[in-house]
Design an enzyme around this catalytic site. Structure first.
Site, short mmCIF file in Angstrom:
data_model
loop_
_atom_site.label_atom_id
_atom_site.label_comp_id
_atom_site.label_asym_id
_atom_site.label_seq_id
_atom_site.Cartn_x
_atom_site.Cartn_y
_atom_site.Cartn_z
N GLU A 106 57.32 -25.95 -4.24
CA GLU A 106 58.09 -27.01 -4.53
C GLU A 106 58.36 -27.61 -3.28
OE1 GLU A 106 58.98 -27.68 -7.48
OE2 GLU A 106 58.17 -26.24 -8.20
N ASP A 158 57.91 -31.65 -2.60
CA ASP A 158 58.98 -32.50 -1.80
C ASP A 158 58.51 -33.45 -0.81
OD1 ASP A 158 60.97 -31.66 -3.85
OD2 ASP A 158 61.97 -30.55 -2.45
N HIS A 195 56.78 -36.09 -6.53
CA HIS A 195 57.04 -34.64 -6.62
C HIS A 195 56.18 -34.12 -7.71
CE1 HIS A 195 59.33 -30.70 -6.34
NE2 HIS A 195 58.78 -30.67 -7.47
N GLU A 196 56.13 -34.60 -8.79
CA GLU A 196 55.60 -34.06 -10.13
C GLU A 196 54.02 -34.41 -9.84
OE1 GLU A 196 56.71 -31.88 -11.79
OE2 GLU A 196 58.99 -32.33 -11.20
N ARG A 254 66.70 -29.73 0.14
CA ARG A 254 65.68 -30.36 -0.17
C ARG A 254 66.09 -31.84 0.47
NH1 ARG A 254 64.36 -29.35 -6.66
NH2 ARG A 254 62.52 -30.53 -5.87
N HIS A 295 52.35 -31.75 -7.74
CA HIS A 295 51.86 -30.46 -8.41
C HIS A 295 50.61 -30.31 -8.89
CE1 HIS A 295 55.63 -28.26 -7.69
NE2 HIS A 295 56.38 -29.00 -8.46
N HIS A 355 62.92 -23.08 -6.06
CA HIS A 355 63.33 -24.58 -5.75
C HIS A 355 64.43 -24.09 -4.42
CE1 HIS A 355 62.11 -25.50 -9.52
NE2 HIS A 355 61.73 -26.77 -9.20
ZN LIG Z 1 58.52 -29.05 -8.85
#
Ligand SMILES: [Zn+2]
Length: 210
Positions: A109, A113, A48-49, A177, A52, A171
């Site tokens: 976000e 995911d 996920h990070e 999620r 980004h 989020h």
């Molecule tokens: Zn994030």
């Protein structure tokens, strides 16, 4: 971030990912757990990070952290199409009667995911080196991967808090999620998910960011 904060962040100006100590424990990480668990939980957070760095904000920073958009117009167009489809998917989720998620507010976000979970799954399969994971407690490796992902997002909050989050947080709430799995083809084979079931999404509605 203080070490006792359960969080993770991508800092584009430093071109850095940060994971405080508190997230490096259950339900996200356990050095004694089997790899399917760790890839499904902390692996998807790391993915996920990383993702980004490759979203609408990350596109603005190059590999050195300099503010320079390095995307081709064709890549950006394709990325926007995937984003539109994902925003529509999240708009349909109803957190409380009459209160739907805001697909545009949570888009960055949700993209992270989907991309993060898909990358973590690929990394898990790669780690097996072509072998099949052994069943544990009657669950296959793929099933344990998705269960770990879902359990990492186990969430409980009051309706008032849920309402506030839906209206203001970038989020999606944890229980939504967890539904990211609907976009991954391996989810359907892992649990034999069929049309008409709650977590089924038609193949042409599944969003693949990359
Ligand atoms: Zn994030």
């Amino acid at each position: 971030m203080p070490p006792q904060l359960v969080n993770a962040v991508n800092l584009p100006v430093q071109n850095a990912l940060n994971f405080p100590a508190a997230i490096l424990q259950r339900p996200f990480f356990d050095p004694k757990a089997d790899p399917a668990f760790n890839y499904g939980a902390i692996g998807s957070v790391i993915g996920h990070e990383i993702s980004h760095s490759f979203d609408n904000n990350g596109a603005l920073f190059d590999s050195t952290g300099a503010l320079r958009n390095w995307w081709t117009p064709a890549d950006f167009k394709r990325f926007q199409q995937a984003g539109d489809a994902l925003a529509a998917q999240y708009d349909e989720y109803e957190a409380l009667p009459g209160l739907h998620l805001n697909g545009k507010l949570t888009l960055g976000e949700n993209i992270a995911d989907v991309a993060g979970l898909a990358a973590a799954y690929d990394a898990y399969k790669h780690s097996l080196g072509g072998k099949e994971a052994q069943a544990i407690d009657g669950y296959s490796g793929d099933q344990r991967f998705f269960i770990a992902y879902a359990q990492a997002w186990a969430t409980k909050m009051r309706d008032e808090q849920l309402r506030q989050r839906v209206l203001t947080d970038g989020h999606a709430p944890g229980q939504f999620r967890a539904l990211t799995v609907r976009n991954l083809d391996p989810w359907y084979t892992a649990f034999d998910v069929k049309e008409g079931e709650k977590l089924y999404l038609a193949p042409d509605k599944r969003v693949k960011v990359w």
